[in-house]
Enzyme design. Structure first.
Site, mmCIF file in Angstrom:
data_model
loop_
_atom_site.group_PDB
_atom_site.id
_atom_site.type_symbol
_atom_site.label_atom_id
_atom_site.label_comp_id
_atom_site.label_asym_id
_atom_site.label_seq_id
_atom_site.Cartn_x
_atom_site.Cartn_y
_atom_site.Cartn_z
ATOM 1 N N GLU A 92 0.819 -1.207 0.000
ATOM 2 C CA GLU A 92 0.000 0.000 0.000
ATOM 3 C C GLU A 92 0.854 1.259 0.000
ATOM 4 O OE1 GLU A 92 -4.103 -1.159 2.283
ATOM 5 O OE2 GLU A 92 -2.352 -0.801 3.512
ATOM 6 N N CYS A 116 5.294 -3.756 16.555
ATOM 7 C CA CYS A 116 4.986 -2.774 17.606
ATOM 8 C C CYS A 116 3.531 -2.976 18.059
ATOM 9 C CB CYS A 116 5.165 -1.355 17.077
ATOM 10 S SG CYS A 116 6.862 -0.987 16.600
ATOM 11 N N CYS A 119 0.730 -1.002 16.154
ATOM 12 C CA CYS A 119 0.760 -0.872 14.688
ATOM 13 C C CYS A 119 0.246 -2.133 14.006
ATOM 14 C CB CYS A 119 2.187 -0.573 14.232
ATOM 15 S SG CYS A 119 2.338 -0.381 12.447
ATOM 16 N N GLY A 159 6.417 -1.429 6.781
ATOM 17 C CA GLY A 159 7.796 -1.896 6.849
ATOM 18 C C GLY A 159 8.737 -0.944 7.560
ATOM 19 N N GLU A 160 9.945 -1.453 7.796
ATOM 20 C CA GLU A 160 10.981 -0.668 8.469
ATOM 21 C C GLU A 160 12.059 -0.338 7.429
ATOM 22 O OE1 GLU A 160 11.764 1.016 11.160
ATOM 23 O OE2 GLU A 160 13.731 1.251 10.255
ATOM 24 N N SER A 191 11.476 7.232 8.250
ATOM 25 C CA SER A 191 10.970 7.042 9.604
ATOM 26 C C SER A 191 11.417 5.664 10.076
ATOM 27 C CB SER A 191 9.438 7.139 9.598
ATOM 28 O OG SER A 191 8.932 6.949 10.887
ATOM 29 N N LEU A 215 9.799 7.059 18.772
ATOM 30 C CA LEU A 215 10.284 6.883 20.147
ATOM 31 C C LEU A 215 9.183 6.308 21.047
ATOM 32 C CD1 LEU A 215 13.160 7.535 21.095
ATOM 33 C CD2 LEU A 215 12.231 9.525 22.264
ATOM 34 N N HIS A 216 8.109 7.069 21.175
ATOM 35 C CA HIS A 216 6.877 6.625 21.830
ATOM 36 C C HIS A 216 6.944 6.375 23.324
ATOM 37 C CE1 HIS A 216 5.799 6.600 17.738
ATOM 38 N NE2 HIS A 216 6.113 5.363 17.451
ATOM 39 N N ASN A 290 -3.912 6.231 16.400
ATOM 40 C CA ASN A 290 -4.984 5.858 15.460
ATOM 41 C C ASN A 290 -5.444 4.452 15.791
ATOM 42 O OD1 ASN A 290 -4.921 8.187 13.748
ATOM 43 N ND2 ASN A 290 -2.979 7.432 12.943
ATOM 44 N N CYS A 333 -1.406 6.566 9.843
ATOM 45 C CA CYS A 333 -0.219 5.871 10.355
ATOM 46 C C CYS A 333 -0.621 4.685 11.204
ATOM 47 C CB CYS A 333 0.606 6.792 11.253
ATOM 48 S SG CYS A 333 1.233 8.209 10.431
HETATM 49 N N1 SAH Z 1 8.882 1.346 10.697
HETATM 50 C C1 SAH Z 1 8.948 2.767 10.604
HETATM 51 C C2 SAH Z 1 7.977 3.367 9.577
HETATM 52 C C3 SAH Z 1 6.562 2.857 9.582
HETATM 53 S S1 SAH Z 1 5.535 3.491 10.856
HETATM 54 C C4 SAH Z 1 8.770 3.403 11.990
HETATM 55 O O1 SAH Z 1 8.583 2.659 12.941
HETATM 56 O O2 SAH Z 1 8.893 4.611 12.117
HETATM 57 C C5 SAH Z 1 5.238 5.135 10.387
HETATM 58 C C6 SAH Z 1 4.745 6.012 11.516
HETATM 59 O O3 SAH Z 1 3.449 5.601 11.985
HETATM 60 C C7 SAH Z 1 5.643 5.949 12.753
HETATM 61 O O4 SAH Z 1 5.801 7.205 13.324
HETATM 62 C C8 SAH Z 1 4.828 5.062 13.667
HETATM 63 O O5 SAH Z 1 5.253 5.163 14.964
HETATM 64 C C9 SAH Z 1 3.435 5.548 13.385
HETATM 65 N N2 SAH Z 1 2.355 4.666 13.844
HETATM 66 C C10 SAH Z 1 2.326 3.319 13.821
HETATM 67 N N3 SAH Z 1 1.173 2.856 14.335
HETATM 68 C C11 SAH Z 1 0.429 3.928 14.676
HETATM 69 C C12 SAH Z 1 -0.880 4.096 15.233
HETATM 70 N N4 SAH Z 1 -1.668 3.062 15.507
HETATM 71 N N5 SAH Z 1 -1.306 5.361 15.463
HETATM 72 C C13 SAH Z 1 -0.526 6.424 15.128
HETATM 73 N N6 SAH Z 1 0.688 6.321 14.580
HETATM 74 C C14 SAH Z 1 1.173 5.090 14.356
#
Ligand code: SAH
Length: 342
Positions: A92, A116, A119, A159-160, A191, A215-216, A290, A333
């Site tokens: 996507e 994560c 995600c 993906g990463e 990212s 970071l989170h 989200n 995201c």
């Molecule tokens: N693997 C990379 C890129 C993909 S995630 C990374 O970890 O950064 C892209 C962005 O979406 C990142 O900032 C991630 O933390 C955020 N993200 C993932 N799940 C999310 C969610 N449920 N709500 C809001 N942001 C989210």
């Protein structure tokens, strides 16, 4: 001889290929122009090239394409594309409109290894890295549809990206190349969930690209709970790597911080975060969680998001709040997963 996917080569690499075919080097740049600026998809249509070169290309290379399987449009105009790759895998991309500016969020892998908690993209595990060509085709598709390059490219899809390091570096070279897309490095954002060895490698390139680090959490234990990758690359080491990156490249690092109700959104955490990342060139981008299907996690109220922002600002940390788009079509995201309902 097996034909090679022509979009997997950077200009330097392709110049070598052209040399091997006994053709002048400048033809490589000419071909890049036809492929990426003019968007020509068949060697036979590249009439500005000598017929003999077209024949050689035809014998040794092919031009890959992605097929659009589904296009979803959000109320806020965000578009989500589901593409089928040549081996049947699905990926996507998301196109976000803000005023006249277009941001394309692209995928770098099929699935993700890092799983994560918040995600959707890692829930079904990891299949494989995307090739250079498969990543570029996401941008080419949008370029063709919109009749112009996206203004910004963000590696925030599935993906990463730093786990597909070599291909991502090549993609950026091609996006950046004057002979290809000619998209400025500062318009390209990687990212990452924090793959320290790759951050160190990237730092040596001294590029002007944007680096965002997910970071989170400002505490090691909480971060490991949210992001298992933290067991491999713990928070203190990650922050040290980011500091070095910012100092070496003289670029500001963006720390992404998803606010999850009752988990990491108390003002106490804002204080801790400010302490951890203060003292070098960084900023924080707050993202309201989200929702993803089946998850018990929740988004905080906007008032809490604003208080968290103010607390960081009081502590001298530049902070923005990311406006999420496309959540009604699961394009925001963390919501991408290539679900394909035929
Ligand atoms: N693997 C990379 C890129 C993909 S995630 C990374 O970890 O950064 C892209 C962005 O979406 C990142 O900032 C991630 O933390 C955020 N993200 C993932 N799940 C999310 C969610 N449920 N709500 C809001 N942001 C989210």
């Amino acid at each position: 001889m097996q034909k090679k996917d022509i979009k997997n080569f950077t200009l330097n690499e392709f110049q070598e290929e052209v040399k091997k075919l006994g053709v002048e080097k400048y033809r490589a740049a000419q071909l890049f122009d036809l492929l990426y600026k003019k968007g020509i998809e068949d060697f036979r249509d590249m009439l500005s090239l000598p017929a003999s070169f077209r024949d050689l290309l035809q014998e040794s290379f092919y031009i890959s394409k992605v097929e659009l399987i589904k296009l979803a449009k959000s109320k806020d105009k965000t578009e989500k594309y589901l593409f089928e790759l040549q081996d049947g895998n699905l990926i996507e991309s998301v196109l976000i409109f803000s005023g006249k500016r277009l941001t394309e969020c692209i995928s770098s892998q099929i699935g993700c290894k890092y799983n994560c908690l918040f995600c959707e993209s890692g829930k079904k595990g990891f299949t494989r890295n995307l090739t250079v060509s498969e990543i570029l085709n996401q941008v080419l598709f949008v370029k063709k549809k919109m009749k112009s390059n996206p203004n910004n490219i963000v590696f925030m899809g599935i993906g990463e990206p730093l786990d597909n390091y070599d291909n991502i570096v090549k993609v950026i070279c091609i996006l950046n190349s004057k002979d290809a897309f000619d998209i400025g490095a500062r318009k390209i954002t990687i990212s990452t969930c924090g793959i320290i060895p790759a951050i160190k490698r990237l730092q040596e390139r001294n590029w002007q690209i944007e680096l965002s680090v997910s970071l989170h959490a400002p505490e090691n234990k909480l971060r490991s709970y949210l992001m298992p990758v933290n067991n491999l690359y713990p928070l203190p080491n990650l922050i040290e790597a980011c500091k070095n990156y910012a100092e070496k490249t003289k670029r500001q690092i963006t720390f992404e911080y998803i606010l999850i109700k009752g988990v990491n959104d108390s003002l106490n955490y804002a204080d801790k975060l400010a302490k951890k990342i203060g003292g070098f060139n960084s900023k924080v981008n707050l993202i309201t969680f989200n929702p993803t299907p089946g998850s018990l996690l929740q988004a905080p109220d906007i008032s809490q998001v604003k208080s968290f922002k103010n607390k960081l600002a009081d502590r001298g940390i530049p902070t923005t709040i990311r406006i999420s788009k496309g959540d009604d079509i699961s394009a925001a995201c963390g919501q991408l997963k290539s679900l394909h309902l035929k």
